[in-house]
Design a protein around this motif. Sequence first.
Motif, PDB file in Angstrom:
ATOM      1  N   ILE A 288      49.490  43.688  48.538  1.00 40.34           N
ATOM      2  CA  ILE A 288      50.910  43.778  48.899  1.00 40.34           C
ATOM      3  C   ILE A 288      51.122  44.943  49.866  1.00 40.34           C
ATOM      4  N   ILE A 289      50.523  46.105  49.529  1.00 38.33           N
ATOM      5  CA  ILE A 289      50.672  47.285  50.375  1.00 38.33           C
ATOM      6  C   ILE A 289      50.025  47.061  51.737  1.00 38.33           C
ATOM      7  N   SER A 290      48.826  46.512  51.724  1.00 37.76           N
ATOM      8  CA  SER A 290      48.114  46.274  52.979  1.00 37.76           C
ATOM      9  C   SER A 290      48.871  45.293  53.873  1.00 37.76           C
ATOM     10  N   MET A 291      49.408  44.225  53.274  1.00 33.87           N
ATOM     11  CA  MET A 291      50.150  43.240  54.062  1.00 33.87           C
ATOM     12  C   MET A 291      51.395  43.874  54.676  1.00 33.87           C
ATOM     13  N   TYR A 292      52.039  44.775  53.945  1.00 28.91           N
ATOM     14  CA  TYR A 292      53.189  45.504  54.492  1.00 28.91           C
ATOM     15  C   TYR A 292      52.769  46.318  55.720  1.00 28.91           C
ATOM     16  N   LEU A 293      51.658  47.018  55.617  1.00 23.05           N
ATOM     17  CA  LEU A 293      51.178  47.836  56.733  1.00 23.05           C
ATOM     18  C   LEU A 293      50.774  46.979  57.929  1.00 23.05           C
ATOM     19  N   HIS A 294      50.271  45.790  57.669  1.00 25.99           N
ATOM     20  CA  HIS A 294      49.886  44.880  58.747  1.00 25.99           C
ATOM     21  C   HIS A 294      51.096  44.164  59.357  1.00 25.99           C
TER      22      HIS A 294
END
Length: 359
Positions: free
Chosen positions: A286-292
């Motif tokens: 979830i966090i990584s997708m937000y950053l991407h």
Amino acid sequence: MSPNTIKLLKEKVFDKSKWMQLPRDVVIGHDVLGQIIPVCTDLKMGRSALLISGKNTMERAGKTVRDLLLQSGTVNVFIAEEISPEIIAKAERIAEGMDFVVGVGGGRVIDTAKIVSYNVDRQFISVPTAASHDGIASARASVPTGEGNVSLEAHPPSAIIADTGIIASAPHRLLAAGCADVISNYTAILDWEMAHRIKGEPMSEYAVALSKMTAEILVRNADLIKPNQEQSAWFVTKALVSSGVAMSIAGSSRPASGGEHKFSHAIDRLAPGKALHGESCGIGTIISMYLHGGDWRGIRESLRTIGAPVTPADVGIPDEIAVEALLMAKTIRPERFTIFDMGITKESAEKLVQMLYVE
């Protein structure tokens, strides 16, 4: 020397080569443990087996597999209640005198059997009793150490025999964790593509396509993943096998392991035993997708629908630990470039963790 010969010498010779190891027989479905004898015959496994299992999984499935194998050969049983270098060494001494290795159990048992088979150069059959992560089909194994889990090279299984009835009867938390591990392929691929653009890291389009398709299948069918249903076990197990195959095609875990996995390993070090591997990978996704800049809310909703945790609090981890894990992630496998290596500060890490709770 002929003109054609001169032309060939001037041209650059294509000398690229690659060795891929893939499971040869995969049997997934209801009441399929009995297929182990035809599989062993098909693959010419031999007549003597070391069966590695756990105390509980031996009762659930190991005894059945043992009795089937005894019909045509000899079986030594090794109970591995945990995975450690000491346990692996003990199992290896027994495996030296056997033709092949069978792992019947969950992630720790399968990883133990996988490493043992690799170290003694024996074929390996994976018989998962739960679908909690893609280790049931991959060529990597995770072993805990004093500094956290380390990922080791191993053989992919020669065969996988996955009984969906047994898998469906396992706690739903395990199945949900397996789903989260596969869904994390989304951001693993984004990290790989980013590393390809920025660092020039080689990338396999075939592995990317298979890994992405596998994650998409679970997201699209999130509402079908329910407790104690074989259809759910079928979907998830097939996805985990496909994810493992994508890694074999790539020759690394890149198609299924990016920053979200580095975050998960950091959680293991900072809060050991709190979250399952797939659970912390899901939160990291979830966090990584937000950053991407992707659809992080959609990922979060899919995980919720499946029954996987979406915040540190859901698995009893303080937010402060999650913040520390985000900061630690870049120190884990630093050679693997991901979005978490792009300079996260403590302040931004705190905001990222708080974002998980925002509706």
